[in-house]
Design a protein around this motif. Structure first.
Motif, mmCIF file in Angstrom:
data_model
loop_
_atom_site.group_PDB
_atom_site.id
_atom_site.type_symbol
_atom_site.label_atom_id
_atom_site.label_comp_id
_atom_site.label_asym_id
_atom_site.label_seq_id
_atom_site.Cartn_x
_atom_site.Cartn_y
_atom_site.Cartn_z
ATOM 1 N N LEU A 71 -6.210 -8.953 2.989
ATOM 2 C CA LEU A 71 -7.250 -9.905 3.358
ATOM 3 C C LEU A 71 -6.797 -10.793 4.515
ATOM 4 O O LEU A 71 -7.567 -11.055 5.449
ATOM 5 N N LYS A 72 -5.552 -11.257 4.470
ATOM 6 C CA LYS A 72 -5.049 -12.111 5.547
ATOM 7 C C LYS A 72 -4.966 -11.343 6.861
ATOM 8 O O LYS A 72 -5.261 -11.885 7.933
ATOM 9 N N GLU A 73 -4.592 -10.064 6.777
ATOM 10 C CA GLU A 73 -4.512 -9.238 7.984
ATOM 11 C C GLU A 73 -5.870 -9.134 8.672
ATOM 12 O O GLU A 73 -5.955 -9.172 9.906
ATOM 13 N N LYS A 74 -6.936 -9.006 7.872
ATOM 14 C CA LYS A 74 -8.262 -8.775 8.425
ATOM 15 C C LYS A 74 -9.066 -10.054 8.671
ATOM 16 O O LYS A 74 -9.962 -10.060 9.527
ATOM 17 N N THR A 75 -8.775 -11.119 7.930
ATOM 18 C CA THR A 75 -9.581 -12.343 8.063
ATOM 19 C C THR A 75 -8.779 -13.574 8.448
ATOM 20 O O THR A 75 -9.359 -14.615 8.742
ATOM 21 N N GLY A 76 -7.456 -13.477 8.405
ATOM 22 C CA GLY A 76 -6.625 -14.613 8.763
ATOM 23 C C GLY A 76 -6.264 -15.527 7.608
ATOM 24 O O GLY A 76 -5.454 -16.450 7.771
ATOM 25 N N CYS A 77 -6.842 -15.304 6.423
ATOM 26 C CA CYS A 77 -6.584 -16.183 5.275
ATOM 27 C C CYS A 77 -6.414 -15.376 4.001
ATOM 28 O O CYS A 77 -6.987 -14.296 3.852
ATOM 29 N N LYS A 78 -5.654 -15.942 3.055
ATOM 30 C CA LYS A 78 -5.534 -15.360 1.724
ATOM 31 C C LYS A 78 -6.671 -15.882 0.846
ATOM 32 O O LYS A 78 -7.430 -16.769 1.233
ATOM 33 N N TRP A 79 -6.754 -15.337 -0.373
ATOM 34 C CA TRP A 79 -7.857 -15.694 -1.264
ATOM 35 C C TRP A 79 -7.882 -17.173 -1.615
ATOM 36 O O TRP A 79 -8.956 -17.780 -1.661
ATOM 37 N N ALA A 80 -6.733 -17.783 -1.840
ATOM 38 C CA ALA A 80 -6.706 -19.197 -2.239
ATOM 39 C C ALA A 80 -7.358 -20.079 -1.176
ATOM 40 O O ALA A 80 -8.115 -21.004 -1.496
ATOM 41 N N ARG A 81 -7.089 -19.770 0.095
ATOM 42 C CA ARG A 81 -7.683 -20.578 1.161
ATOM 43 C C ARG A 81 -9.176 -20.322 1.282
ATOM 44 O O ARG A 81 -9.952 -21.244 1.522
ATOM 45 N N TRP A 82 -9.583 -19.065 1.111
ATOM 46 C CA TRP A 82 -11.017 -18.769 1.155
ATOM 47 C C TRP A 82 -11.762 -19.471 0.018
ATOM 48 O O TRP A 82 -12.847 -20.026 0.221
ATOM 49 N N VAL A 83 -11.185 -19.461 -1.165
ATOM 50 C CA VAL A 83 -11.827 -20.130 -2.298
ATOM 51 C C VAL A 83 -11.955 -21.623 -2.026
ATOM 52 O O VAL A 83 -13.007 -22.230 -2.271
ATOM 53 N N HIS A 84 -10.892 -22.219 -1.513
ATOM 54 C CA HIS A 84 -10.920 -23.650 -1.203
ATOM 55 C C HIS A 84 -11.999 -23.957 -0.161
ATOM 56 O O HIS A 84 -12.775 -24.914 -0.308
ATOM 57 N N ALA A 85 -12.061 -23.137 0.896
ATOM 58 C CA ALA A 85 -13.030 -23.367 1.974
ATOM 59 C C ALA A 85 -14.464 -23.199 1.482
ATOM 60 O O ALA A 85 -15.340 -24.020 1.791
ATOM 61 N N LEU A 86 -14.708 -22.146 0.713
ATOM 62 C CA LEU A 86 -16.075 -21.892 0.248
ATOM 63 C C LEU A 86 -16.501 -22.878 -0.837
ATOM 64 O O LEU A 86 -17.677 -23.248 -0.910
ATOM 65 N N ASP A 87 -15.554 -23.322 -1.648
ATOM 66 C CA ASP A 87 -15.869 -24.371 -2.621
ATOM 67 C C ASP A 87 -16.329 -25.641 -1.915
ATOM 68 O O ASP A 87 -17.221 -26.350 -2.393
ATOM 69 N N TYR A 88 -15.711 -25.934 -0.777
ATOM 70 C CA TYR A 88 -16.054 -27.137 -0.016
ATOM 71 C C TYR A 88 -17.539 -27.139 0.361
ATOM 72 O O TYR A 88 -18.189 -28.181 0.376
ATOM 73 N N TYR A 89 -18.064 -25.943 0.672
ATOM 74 C CA TYR A 89 -19.468 -25.824 1.062
ATOM 75 C C TYR A 89 -20.385 -25.531 -0.130
ATOM 76 O O TYR A 89 -21.572 -25.255 0.054
ATOM 77 N N GLY A 90 -19.842 -25.594 -1.331
ATOM 78 C CA GLY A 90 -20.670 -25.359 -2.513
ATOM 79 C C GLY A 90 -21.169 -23.938 -2.628
ATOM 80 O O GLY A 90 -22.276 -23.687 -3.112
ATOM 81 N N ALA A 91 -20.326 -22.975 -2.211
ATOM 82 C CA ALA A 91 -20.756 -21.579 -2.190
ATOM 83 C C ALA A 91 -21.035 -21.011 -3.578
ATOM 84 O O ALA A 91 -21.764 -20.028 -3.711
ATOM 85 N N ASP A 92 -20.455 -21.612 -4.613
ATOM 86 C CA ASP A 92 -20.711 -21.092 -5.959
ATOM 87 C C ASP A 92 -22.155 -21.328 -6.404
ATOM 88 O O ASP A 92 -22.600 -20.778 -7.413
ATOM 89 N N LYS A 93 -22.905 -22.124 -5.634
ATOM 90 C CA LYS A 93 -24.329 -22.349 -5.921
ATOM 91 C C LYS A 93 -25.222 -21.517 -4.992
ATOM 92 O O LYS A 93 -26.434 -21.587 -5.068
ATOM 93 N N MET A 94 -24.598 -20.748 -4.084
ATOM 94 C CA MET A 94 -25.346 -19.971 -3.103
ATOM 95 C C MET A 94 -25.583 -18.548 -3.592
ATOM 96 O O MET A 94 -24.896 -18.055 -4.485
ATOM 97 N N SER A 95 -26.538 -17.878 -2.960
ATOM 98 C CA SER A 95 -26.754 -16.453 -3.205
ATOM 99 C C SER A 95 -25.674 -15.670 -2.464
ATOM 100 O O SER A 95 -24.969 -16.205 -1.598
ATOM 101 N N HIS A 96 -25.556 -14.384 -2.783
ATOM 102 C CA HIS A 96 -24.579 -13.539 -2.096
ATOM 103 C C HIS A 96 -24.840 -13.523 -0.588
ATOM 104 O O HIS A 96 -23.910 -13.641 0.215
ATOM 105 N N THR A 97 -26.098 -13.368 -0.208
ATOM 106 C CA THR A 97 -26.446 -13.316 1.218
ATOM 107 C C THR A 97 -26.051 -14.601 1.927
ATOM 108 O O THR A 97 -25.538 -14.570 3.054
ATOM 109 N N GLU A 98 -26.262 -15.733 1.278
ATOM 110 C CA GLU A 98 -25.920 -17.028 1.883
ATOM 111 C C GLU A 98 -24.414 -17.175 2.055
ATOM 112 O O GLU A 98 -23.948 -17.707 3.076
ATOM 113 N N ILE A 99 -23.644 -16.706 1.070
ATOM 114 C CA ILE A 99 -22.180 -16.795 1.190
ATOM 115 C C ILE A 99 -21.682 -15.922 2.336
ATOM 116 O O ILE A 99 -20.871 -16.360 3.160
#
Length: 241
Positions: A71-99
């Protein structure tokens, strides 16, 4: 200690029912309130809080289904950082398309990998299990490479007479075809099979399918085996010409 044992029993019970791995079943239960637990808008009980803290970042890759390194090779970040970033935007309340759109537009990640991040995040947050869609249905994927030109492989799917020799699913119908790139099959039970074709040189090509709208994981496991057998039969037809 007793609470933790009780929770482990719940996890194992879910594993038996759904066929999920331990980490995936635990993530689902963390996300889903158990009987007698407080509503989401209230402070969680000590048991839930302890379980949440027990879900460590090192487990994210297992739940998501992709390694941190890839994941880091292809996106620049590991899962922990992605979870932190998406949590910041409230992604757990979004639809799949919105995320996926957020990942693509905000972080400039291309379409396929934005989908990968979105699906992995949803699994980590307990919004879906492995192979499961947000609407509760399941899907499987399968691919195979053959020593034939991509046009020949494409015709083996779109030519009804050739297709009958190996697919042996009389109710399957081609709904849409874009030569020689993709087709969309309607399945007798209401499922959809999306098929993609990829050239790997003048005399080599591959096909990849996604069979969607499956009612449960058991159906997916059964269809994986059936598609493996169909791909074997397709090889025989291609060799015979």
């Amino acid at each position: 200690m007793t609470q933790q044992k009780d929770f482990k029993r719940l996890v194992r019970a879910r594993m038996k029912k759904t066929g999920e791995a331990y980490t995936a079943a635990r993530a689902q239960l963390i996300r889903k309130p158990r009987p007698g637990s407080a509503p989401r808008d209230m402070r969680p009980s000590a048991t839930v809080a302890n379980t949440l803290s027990a879900l460590e970042p090192k487990e994210f890759a297992t739940i998501a289904g992709m390694s941190d390194e890839k994941l880091k090779e292809k996106t620049g970040c590991k899962w922990a950082r992605w979870v932190h970033a998406l949590d910041y935007y409230g992604a757990d309340k979004m639809s799949h398309t919105e995320i996926a759109k957020l990942v693509h537009e905000k972080y400039e990640i291309d379409g396929w990998w934005s989908q990968t991040v979105a699906v992995g995040y949803e699994r980590i947050k307990g919004l879906r299990a492995r192979g499961q869609q947000r609407n509760g249905t399941f899907q499987i994927s399968k691919s195979r490479t053959y020593n034939v030109p991509v046009a020949t492989l494409f015709e083996a799917w779109t030519n009804a007479r050739v297709r009958q020799r190996w697919l042996k699913e009389p109710g399957a119908k081609v709904r849409k075809a874009t030569a020689p790139k993709s087709i969309r099959l309607g399945w007798p039970d209401g499922g959809i099979v999306a098929v993609g074709f990829f050239a790997k040189g003048k005399s080599k090509s591959s096909v990849a399918i996604e069979h969607t709208k499956l009612p449960d994981r058991a159906s997916g496991e059964r269809l994986k085996q059936e598609w493996s057998e169909r791909f074997d039969a397709l090889r025989e037809v291609l060799v015979a010409g």
